[in-house]
Design a protein around this motif. Structure first.
Motif, PDB file in Angstrom:
ATOM      1  N   ASP A 177       3.191  -0.466   6.606  1.00  0.00           N
ATOM      2  CA  ASP A 177       3.361   0.803   7.337  1.00  0.00           C
ATOM      3  C   ASP A 177       2.989   2.027   6.506  1.00  0.00           C
ATOM      4  O   ASP A 177       2.846   3.119   7.039  1.00  0.00           O
ATOM      5  CB  ASP A 177       4.792   0.923   7.883  1.00  0.00           C
ATOM      6  N   ARG A 178       2.867   1.863   5.194  1.00  0.00           N
ATOM      7  CA  ARG A 178       2.467   2.965   4.314  1.00  0.00           C
ATOM      8  C   ARG A 178       1.876   2.381   3.037  1.00  0.00           C
ATOM      9  O   ARG A 178       2.134   1.216   2.728  1.00  0.00           O
ATOM     10  CB  ARG A 178       3.662   3.856   3.991  1.00  0.00           C
ATOM     11  N   PRO A 179       1.102   3.181   2.288  1.00  0.00           N
ATOM     12  CA  PRO A 179       0.480   2.625   1.083  1.00  0.00           C
ATOM     13  C   PRO A 179       1.535   2.133   0.082  1.00  0.00           C
ATOM     14  O   PRO A 179       2.470   2.858  -0.236  1.00  0.00           O
ATOM     15  CB  PRO A 179      -0.307   3.805   0.504  1.00  0.00           C
ATOM     16  N   ALA A 180       1.362   0.891  -0.358  1.00  0.00           N
ATOM     17  CA  ALA A 180       2.328   0.310  -1.303  1.00  0.00           C
ATOM     18  C   ALA A 180       1.570  -0.506  -2.326  1.00  0.00           C
ATOM     19  O   ALA A 180       0.450  -0.965  -2.085  1.00  0.00           O
ATOM     20  CB  ALA A 180       3.325  -0.573  -0.549  1.00  0.00           C
ATOM     21  N   THR A 181       2.188  -0.686  -3.483  1.00  0.00           N
ATOM     22  CA  THR A 181       1.550  -1.471  -4.532  1.00  0.00           C
ATOM     23  C   THR A 181       2.613  -2.174  -5.367  1.00  0.00           C
ATOM     24  O   THR A 181       3.812  -2.001  -5.151  1.00  0.00           O
ATOM     25  CB  THR A 181       0.650  -0.570  -5.417  1.00  0.00           C
ATOM     26  N   SER A 182       2.147  -2.992  -6.314  1.00  0.00           N
ATOM     27  CA  SER A 182       3.044  -3.614  -7.289  1.00  0.00           C
ATOM     28  C   SER A 182       2.484  -3.293  -8.666  1.00  0.00           C
ATOM     29  O   SER A 182       1.321  -2.884  -8.799  1.00  0.00           O
ATOM     30  CB  SER A 182       3.091  -5.131  -7.080  1.00  0.00           C
ATOM     31  N   LEU A 183       3.288  -3.510  -9.692  1.00  0.00           N
ATOM     32  CA  LEU A 183       2.817  -3.224 -11.056  1.00  0.00           C
ATOM     33  C   LEU A 183       1.564  -4.037 -11.348  1.00  0.00           C
ATOM     34  O   LEU A 183       0.603  -3.548 -11.936  1.00  0.00           O
ATOM     35  CB  LEU A 183       3.907  -3.567 -12.076  1.00  0.00           C
ATOM     36  N   GLN A 184       1.579  -5.312 -10.906  1.00  0.00           N
ATOM     37  CA  GLN A 184       0.427  -6.172 -11.184  1.00  0.00           C
ATOM     38  C   GLN A 184      -0.840  -5.660 -10.481  1.00  0.00           C
ATOM     39  O   GLN A 184      -1.892  -5.565 -11.094  1.00  0.00           O
ATOM     40  CB  GLN A 184       0.724  -7.588 -10.745  1.00  0.00           C
ATOM     41  N   LEU A 185      -0.700  -5.330  -9.204  1.00  0.00           N
ATOM     42  CA  LEU A 185      -1.875  -4.847  -8.457  1.00  0.00           C
ATOM     43  C   LEU A 185      -2.396  -3.538  -9.044  1.00  0.00           C
ATOM     44  O   LEU A 185      -3.582  -3.249  -8.992  1.00  0.00           O
ATOM     45  CB  LEU A 185      -1.505  -4.634  -6.985  1.00  0.00           C
ATOM     46  N   ALA A 186      -1.474  -2.752  -9.622  1.00  0.00           N
ATOM     47  CA  ALA A 186      -1.885  -1.467 -10.189  1.00  0.00           C
ATOM     48  C   ALA A 186      -2.434  -1.611 -11.602  1.00  0.00           C
ATOM     49  O   ALA A 186      -2.818  -0.631 -12.230  1.00  0.00           O
ATOM     50  CB  ALA A 186      -0.701  -0.507 -10.176  1.00  0.00           C
ATOM     51  N   GLY A 187      -2.436  -2.846 -12.121  1.00  0.00           N
ATOM     52  CA  GLY A 187      -3.069  -3.091 -13.428  1.00  0.00           C
ATOM     53  C   GLY A 187      -2.138  -2.880 -14.616  1.00  0.00           C
ATOM     54  O   GLY A 187      -2.597  -2.534 -15.706  1.00  0.00           O
ATOM     55  N   ALA A 188      -0.829  -3.121 -14.419  1.00  0.00           N
ATOM     56  CA  ALA A 188       0.121  -2.909 -15.519  1.00  0.00           C
ATOM     57  C   ALA A 188      -0.177  -3.830 -16.701  1.00  0.00           C
ATOM     58  O   ALA A 188      -0.652  -4.955 -16.524  1.00  0.00           O
ATOM     59  CB  ALA A 188       1.532  -3.162 -15.023  1.00  0.00           C
ATOM     60  N   GLU A 189       0.127  -3.345 -17.897  1.00  0.00           N
ATOM     61  CA  GLU A 189      -0.043  -4.127 -19.127  1.00  0.00           C
ATOM     62  C   GLU A 189       0.891  -5.327 -19.135  1.00  0.00           C
ATOM     63  O   GLU A 189       0.522  -6.417 -19.522  1.00  0.00           O
ATOM     64  CB  GLU A 189       0.275  -3.250 -20.339  1.00  0.00           C
TER      65      GLU A 189
END
Ligand SMILES: O=C(O)CCCC[C@@H]1SC[C@@H]2NC(=O)N[C@@H]21
Length: 281
Positions: A177-189
């Motif tokens: 329903d709205r833009p969402a992400t996870s640390l992994q998808l966002a490229g976290a170290e």
């Protein structure tokens, strides 16, 4: 054939014993760690414990929630071992002579979810090494996508603060329903949940101690300044959907002493106690 102890190699379990040893210490804030493989909602569990007279300092963590609660009656998705779902039980109204903590007036309790937000954004920046900001009041944003949320519930003289952080959720597991992400998808170290959870709980304890020593004064404890520093809403053009359904639009100019958002539009300044913010520009 060698069988893996994990159902999902990218999603190892939390190490409850290590976490407990690291967090539950004499004189510390955290008194008990209740780590569950599955529960409906860690907030619901902590609320029930508060109603039963549980002292301050309980931490409920779940590897999976089947009915995670979000703000404004939304649900919070918590697939097994893919995120952090944690609720803490605090009793800011009780003075504590040993710690030099005064009773915090109820009017200041609204700072608690913001305090947790500061600990959360500090953890994500430091441990996952990824730039994140808070969208007022306490959504953790990476870019324009939400990666974590906080829900505070008052009960029986206590406040339960629940935090949900998307760590390794895949795109098809996120809300749509709205833009969402996870640390992994966002490229976290790092997406190791143990150090993330340890850092988050230590951060909450540190900020809570400062805030309690100042009697719940967000200014004197430095909490307001830290919140402002991490708040990505300030200086932006925003639209706010208020609880009644009406909308305000304007420039977010400040956070007042009660943690409310200050908004300027053509008619002057408004303070917003609760609402859903959309960053427009
Ligand atoms: O809507 C939001 O942004 C708040 C989400 C809060 C989710 C967390 S997960 C741990 C705790 N238990 C719940 O049922 N909700 C909170």
């Amino acid at each position: 054939m060698v069988s893996s102890p994990y159902t999902d190699i990218d999603r190892p379990p939390l190490h409850g014993r290590n976490l407990e040893r690291a967090l539950v210490r004499p004189g510390g804030l955290w008194t008990r760690l209740d780590l569950r493989a599955e529960t409906a909602s860690t907030n619901a569990d902590a609320v029930e414990a508060a109603q039963g007279g549980e002292p301050e300092g309980l931490v409920v963590v779940a590897e999976r929630q089947t009915a995670g609660r979000g703000r404004r009656d939304r649900t919070w998705i918590s697939p097994a071992r893919a995120g952090i779902a944690v609720s803490v039980l605090l009793r800011p109204g009780r003075p504590d002579a040993e710690r030099d903590w005064l009773a915090v007036p109820v009017a200041a309790y609204g700072w608690l979810p913001l305090l947790a937000g500061v600990a959360l954004v500090e953890t994500v920046t430091r441990v996952a090494e990824i730039p994140a900001v808070l969208k007022w009041p306490n959504d953790l944003m990476i870019g324009d996508s939400k990666c974590a949320g906080i829900l505070a519930e008052g009960v029986a003289g206590a406040v339960v603060v629940g935090i949900g952080l998307n760590v390794t959720l895949r795109a098809n597991e996120l809300p749509t329903d709205r833009p969402a992400t996870s640390l992994q998808l966002a490229g976290a170290e790092s997406t190791d949940r143990d150090p993330l959870l340890r850092s988050l709980l230590r951060g909450i304890a540190t900020w809570y101690d400062r805030w309690r020593l100042a009697g719940g004064d967000a200014e004197a404890s430095g909490l307001r300044e830290a919140y402002r520093h991490h708040c990505g809403t300030l200086g932006r053009e925003v639209r706010v959907r208020l609880p009644g359904g009406s909308e305000l639009a304007g420039t977010a100019t400040g956070i007042d002493v009660d943690g409310q958002l200050v908004l300027r539009d053509y008619a002057g300044e408004h303070t917003v106690a609760a609402g859903d913010v959309l960053h427009v520009r």
